[in-house]
Design a protein around this motif. Structure first.
Motif, PDB file in Angstrom:
ATOM      1  N   ALA A 162       0.112   2.612  -0.342  1.00  0.00           N
ATOM      2  CA  ALA A 162      -0.522   1.692   0.602  1.00  0.00           C
ATOM      3  C   ALA A 162      -2.030   1.909   0.641  1.00  0.00           C
ATOM      4  O   ALA A 162      -2.813   0.958   0.537  1.00  0.00           O
ATOM      5  CB  ALA A 162       0.078   1.869   1.995  1.00  0.00           C
ATOM      6  N   ALA A 163      -2.438   3.172   0.779  1.00  0.00           N
ATOM      7  CA  ALA A 163      -3.873   3.476   0.815  1.00  0.00           C
ATOM      8  C   ALA A 163      -4.540   3.101  -0.498  1.00  0.00           C
ATOM      9  O   ALA A 163      -5.662   2.579  -0.516  1.00  0.00           O
ATOM     10  CB  ALA A 163      -4.085   4.960   1.105  1.00  0.00           C
ATOM     11  N   ALA A 164      -3.844   3.344  -1.609  1.00  0.00           N
ATOM     12  CA  ALA A 164      -4.403   2.998  -2.920  1.00  0.00           C
ATOM     13  C   ALA A 164      -4.592   1.496  -3.051  1.00  0.00           C
ATOM     14  O   ALA A 164      -5.608   1.022  -3.580  1.00  0.00           O
ATOM     15  CB  ALA A 164      -3.489   3.517  -4.033  1.00  0.00           C
ATOM     16  N   VAL A 191       7.914   2.261   0.854  1.00  0.00           N
ATOM     17  CA  VAL A 191       6.469   2.335   1.090  1.00  0.00           C
ATOM     18  C   VAL A 191       6.133   1.860   2.497  1.00  0.00           C
ATOM     19  O   VAL A 191       5.346   2.494   3.217  1.00  0.00           O
ATOM     20  CB  VAL A 191       5.706   1.500   0.040  1.00  0.00           C
ATOM     21  N   MET A 192       6.719   0.748   2.916  1.00  0.00           N
ATOM     22  CA  MET A 192       6.372   0.166   4.208  1.00  0.00           C
ATOM     23  C   MET A 192       6.976   0.921   5.377  1.00  0.00           C
ATOM     24  O   MET A 192       6.678   0.609   6.532  1.00  0.00           O
ATOM     25  CB  MET A 192       6.797  -1.307   4.234  1.00  0.00           C
ATOM     26  N   ALA A 193       7.802   1.926   5.078  1.00  0.00           N
ATOM     27  CA  ALA A 193       8.341   2.776   6.137  1.00  0.00           C
ATOM     28  C   ALA A 193       7.533   4.065   6.300  1.00  0.00           C
ATOM     29  O   ALA A 193       7.836   4.870   7.176  1.00  0.00           O
ATOM     30  CB  ALA A 193       9.793   3.126   5.831  1.00  0.00           C
ATOM     31  N   GLY A 196       1.596   6.157   5.921  1.00  0.00           N
ATOM     32  CA  GLY A 196       0.445   5.590   5.233  1.00  0.00           C
ATOM     33  C   GLY A 196       0.357   4.087   5.407  1.00  0.00           C
ATOM     34  O   GLY A 196      -0.735   3.532   5.593  1.00  0.00           O
ATOM     35  N   TRP A 197       1.484   3.418   5.350  1.00  0.00           N
ATOM     36  CA  TRP A 197       1.494   1.967   5.539  1.00  0.00           C
ATOM     37  C   TRP A 197       1.115   1.612   6.982  1.00  0.00           C
ATOM     38  O   TRP A 197       0.317   0.703   7.224  1.00  0.00           O
ATOM     39  CB  TRP A 197       2.867   1.397   5.200  1.00  0.00           C
ATOM     40  N   ALA A 198       1.688   2.355   7.946  1.00  0.00           N
ATOM     41  CA  ALA A 198       1.375   2.084   9.349  1.00  0.00           C
ATOM     42  C   ALA A 198      -0.114   2.285   9.631  1.00  0.00           C
ATOM     43  O   ALA A 198      -0.741   1.480  10.327  1.00  0.00           O
ATOM     44  CB  ALA A 198       2.211   3.000  10.245  1.00  0.00           C
ATOM     45  N   GLU A 199      -0.693   3.343   9.079  1.00  0.00           N
ATOM     46  CA  GLU A 199      -2.118   3.599   9.278  1.00  0.00           C
ATOM     47  C   GLU A 199      -2.964   2.497   8.647  1.00  0.00           C
ATOM     48  O   GLU A 199      -3.985   2.086   9.209  1.00  0.00           O
ATOM     49  CB  GLU A 199      -2.484   4.952   8.688  1.00  0.00           C
ATOM     50  N   ALA A 200      -2.537   2.009   7.480  1.00  0.00           N
ATOM     51  CA  ALA A 200      -3.286   0.943   6.819  1.00  0.00           C
ATOM     52  C   ALA A 200      -3.261  -0.330   7.649  1.00  0.00           C
ATOM     53  O   ALA A 200      -4.275  -1.028   7.773  1.00  0.00           O
ATOM     54  CB  ALA A 200      -2.702   0.681   5.428  1.00  0.00           C
ATOM     55  N   VAL A 201      -2.121  -0.636   8.252  1.00  0.00           N
ATOM     56  CA  VAL A 201      -2.002  -1.838   9.079  1.00  0.00           C
ATOM     57  C   VAL A 201      -2.912  -1.746  10.300  1.00  0.00           C
ATOM     58  O   VAL A 201      -3.584  -2.709  10.662  1.00  0.00           O
ATOM     59  CB  VAL A 201      -0.538  -2.051   9.511  1.00  0.00           C
ATOM     60  N   VAL A 202      -2.957  -0.569  10.914  1.00  0.00           N
ATOM     61  CA  VAL A 202      -3.772  -0.394  12.117  1.00  0.00           C
ATOM     62  C   VAL A 202      -5.262  -0.375  11.778  1.00  0.00           C
ATOM     63  O   VAL A 202      -6.078  -1.007  12.455  1.00  0.00           O
ATOM     64  CB  VAL A 202      -3.373   0.903  12.850  1.00  0.00           C
ATOM     65  N   ASN A 203      -5.621   0.355  10.716  1.00  0.00           N
ATOM     66  CA  ASN A 203      -7.037   0.557  10.393  1.00  0.00           C
ATOM     67  C   ASN A 203      -7.670  -0.612   9.660  1.00  0.00           C
ATOM     68  O   ASN A 203      -8.869  -0.869   9.804  1.00  0.00           O
ATOM     69  CB  ASN A 203      -7.210   1.826   9.556  1.00  0.00           C
ATOM     70  N   ASP A 204      -6.885  -1.313   8.850  1.00  0.00           N
ATOM     71  CA  ASP A 204      -7.456  -2.408   8.057  1.00  0.00           C
ATOM     72  C   ASP A 204      -6.419  -3.521   7.911  1.00  0.00           C
ATOM     73  O   ASP A 204      -5.917  -3.788   6.814  1.00  0.00           O
ATOM     74  CB  ASP A 204      -7.873  -1.887   6.675  1.00  0.00           C
ATOM     75  N   PRO A 205      -6.067  -4.176   9.012  1.00  0.00           N
ATOM     76  CA  PRO A 205      -4.990  -5.169   8.963  1.00  0.00           C
ATOM     77  C   PRO A 205      -5.264  -6.331   8.023  1.00  0.00           C
ATOM     78  O   PRO A 205      -4.351  -6.831   7.380  1.00  0.00           O
ATOM     79  CB  PRO A 205      -4.885  -5.638  10.427  1.00  0.00           C
ATOM     80  N   THR A 207      -6.916  -6.419   5.181  1.00  0.00           N
ATOM     81  CA  THR A 207      -6.664  -6.051   3.791  1.00  0.00           C
ATOM     82  C   THR A 207      -5.172  -5.891   3.528  1.00  0.00           C
ATOM     83  O   THR A 207      -4.684  -6.217   2.450  1.00  0.00           O
ATOM     84  CB  THR A 207      -7.404  -4.746   3.436  1.00  0.00           C
ATOM     85  N   VAL A 208      -4.430  -5.401   4.520  1.00  0.00           N
ATOM     86  CA  VAL A 208      -2.985  -5.263   4.361  1.00  0.00           C
ATOM     87  C   VAL A 208      -2.337  -6.627   4.204  1.00  0.00           C
ATOM     88  O   VAL A 208      -1.397  -6.795   3.411  1.00  0.00           O
ATOM     89  CB  VAL A 208      -2.378  -4.501   5.554  1.00  0.00           C
ATOM     90  N   VAL A 209      -2.828  -7.619   4.950  1.00  0.00           N
ATOM     91  CA  VAL A 209      -2.300  -8.979   4.793  1.00  0.00           C
ATOM     92  C   VAL A 209      -2.547  -9.469   3.364  1.00  0.00           C
ATOM     93  O   VAL A 209      -1.663 -10.046   2.717  1.00  0.00           O
ATOM     94  CB  VAL A 209      -2.952  -9.944   5.805  1.00  0.00           C
ATOM     95  N   GLU A 210      -3.748  -9.231   2.865  1.00  0.00           N
ATOM     96  CA  GLU A 210      -4.056  -9.633   1.489  1.00  0.00           C
ATOM     97  C   GLU A 210      -3.170  -8.902   0.492  1.00  0.00           C
ATOM     98  O   GLU A 210      -2.680  -9.498  -0.474  1.00  0.00           O
ATOM     99  CB  GLU A 210      -5.523  -9.360   1.187  1.00  0.00           C
ATOM    100  N   LEU A 211      -2.947  -7.620   0.743  1.00  0.00           N
ATOM    101  CA  LEU A 211      -2.074  -6.838  -0.137  1.00  0.00           C
ATOM    102  C   LEU A 211      -0.655  -7.392  -0.103  1.00  0.00           C
ATOM    103  O   LEU A 211       0.003  -7.520  -1.145  1.00  0.00           O
ATOM    104  CB  LEU A 211      -2.093  -5.368   0.306  1.00  0.00           C
TER     105      LEU A 211
END
Length: 441
Positions: A162-164, A191-193, A196-205, A207-211
């Motif tokens: 997720a972070a990558a 991955v979505m469990a 790292g995925w949860a932190e990505a959603v909170v910190n950069d939502p 970009t996560v949508v784009e991903l």
């Protein structure tokens, strides 16, 4: 004396052997390229270090990254990185101070970047590779960036994917982006469990949508009909329905439905539904700012509140109107967005469209029953704002939609008054001609 003579003969023999070996064995293309790169690096280093001889005062700069202080030569940094070169051109150092604060890079990472700038040797630190990739992109170090991409790709896992993926999107690392998307798609639920995925959603939502969209858009293999079969069943012709004894069967054979692999978009949407309402609202506003219809549609599908507001009580329609994103605004209106919603200054989306000169948006909002004469905190209507800013196209669209040019704001001014006060002659002509036309009628 004897030792010197023996050493001299040993050196001569050694040189002769090296020369003979060099002539006797052909050099491969790979070796040639490697030698070429090494020679280029050595020449570049020689030039960089040679420049220090004539650099004089100010040759040394202190780089500050958090609690880390690193001393380096301006000539080396400027020669290696166009970003550093630009910094040194723009920054004027007062007095004898020669410090440069780098707030976007952590101290340990900056230390490795400097080591690379001086040696051109890529640090072999897999745990630091993601941060080094970011720094390489920031300082425009393309070779270092490529090597860091390779290191990050090599260590992709359910915990790091997720972070990558976020880093790859934010820093245009295309090879890493492709690898991360493929990896996440292959291990989506795992991955979505992860944390790292949860932190990505909170910190950069955003970009996560784009991903998530990239994962959904990646082609998925489906079962294909075998030779002689159509896509509608085992045969392009209907079954004859005959039984073994030649009589016609009363029940035809059931059609065969092709097996398909579930699309990842279904899984992604299911997981997006689990986000909090606040997170979905932030993501919707960010998507509206960007003008992404697909992201807005996805977020509305998973239950994002169309009336969610930011710290200034702007909702997604306010932002779409201000930026002129027509399709996004249309989609939001179809989903029930309040066309007359107010922000903290009592501006409606139509105020935002008028202030920014978005004439097509003005027409869309007016056609969706926006109040053309709504007043904001200062009593200004959208027409007041268009007149004040000198935006004839927006003003004309408002007049065509029925805006009243005679409305006065809290200071007793009409839109024509504001146009005159700000010396917008074209607006004076437009608003004045309408008055004259009305008087004649």
């Amino acid at each position: 004396m004897m030792f010197r003579r023996n050493a001299s003969w040993f050196i001569r023999i050694f040189v002769a052997v090296v020369i003979c070996c060099g002539y006797s064995r052909p050099v491969s293309v790979t070796e040639s390229l490697t030698v070429g790169r090494v020679q280029e690096a050595e020449e570049a280093t020689a030039v960089d270090l040679g420049a220090l001889l004539d650099a004089g005062d100010g040759a040394v700069v202190t780089l500050l990254a958090g609690d880390t202080r690193l001393v380096a030569h301006r000539a080396v940094l400027a020669a290696r990185s166009p970003v550093f070169a630009d910094m040194f051109r723009r920054v004027t150092v007062e007095g004898s101070s020669s410090e440069l604060v780098l707030s976007d890079t952590e101290g340990p990472v900056l230390r490795q970047v400097l080591a690379y700038l001086y040696t051109l040797q890529v640090p072999q630190l897999p745990s630091m590779a993601p941060q080094l990739l970011v720094a390489a992109d920031i300082y425009d170090l393309s070779v270092l960036k490529v090597h860091c991409e390779q290191q990050v790709v090599a260590q992709l896992s359910v915990d790091t994917a997720a972070a990558a993926g976020v880093i790859a999107i934010r820093h245009s690392a295309n090879r890493l982006k492709q690898a991360a998307v493929a990896f996440i798609k292959a291990h989506m639920l795992r991955v979505m469990a992860t944390q790292g995925w949860a932190e990505a959603v909170v910190n950069d939502p955003q970009t996560v949508v784009e991903l998530t969209h990239l994962i959904a858009e990646t082609p998925t293999d489906t079962s294909t009909p075998s030779a002689g079969e159509s896509r509608t069943g085992p045969s392009s012709q209907p079954h004859s329905g005959h039984s073994d004894d030649g009589r016609r069967s009363a029940t035809p054979a059931p059609p065969t439905t092709p097996q398909t692999t579930p699309q990842p978009d279904d899984v992604a949407i299911s997981l997006l539904r689990d986000l909090s309402g606040e997170e979905k609202g932030k993501m919707l506003i960010a998507a509206a700012k960007e003008g992404s219809v697909s992201k807005v549609r996805t977020l509305l599908t998973v239950g994002a509140d169309v009336e969610a507001m930011d710290e200034d009580t702007h909702n997604s329609l306010h932002w779409a109107a201000a930026r002129g994103h027509l399709e996004v605004a249309r989609r939001l209106l179809e989903d029930g967005a309040d066309v007359n919603a107010r922000d903290r200054w009592q501006n409606t989306p139509l105020h935002q469209a008028a202030w920014n000169g978005r004439a097509p948006m003005v027409r869309l909002l007016a056609a969706s029953s926006a109040n053309c004469n709504a007043k904001n905190k200062h009593g200004n209507t959208p027409l007041h704002l268009a007149a004040q800013r000198g935006l004839p196209a927006a003003a004309t669209a408002l007049l065509e939609a029925g805006a009243d040019r005679e409305v006065r704001n809290d200071n007793g001014k009409t839109s024509l008054d504001l146009a005159k006060w700000n010396n917008h002659q074209e607006l004076v002509d437009i608003l004045g001609s309408n008055i004259e036309q009305t008087t004649l009628e």
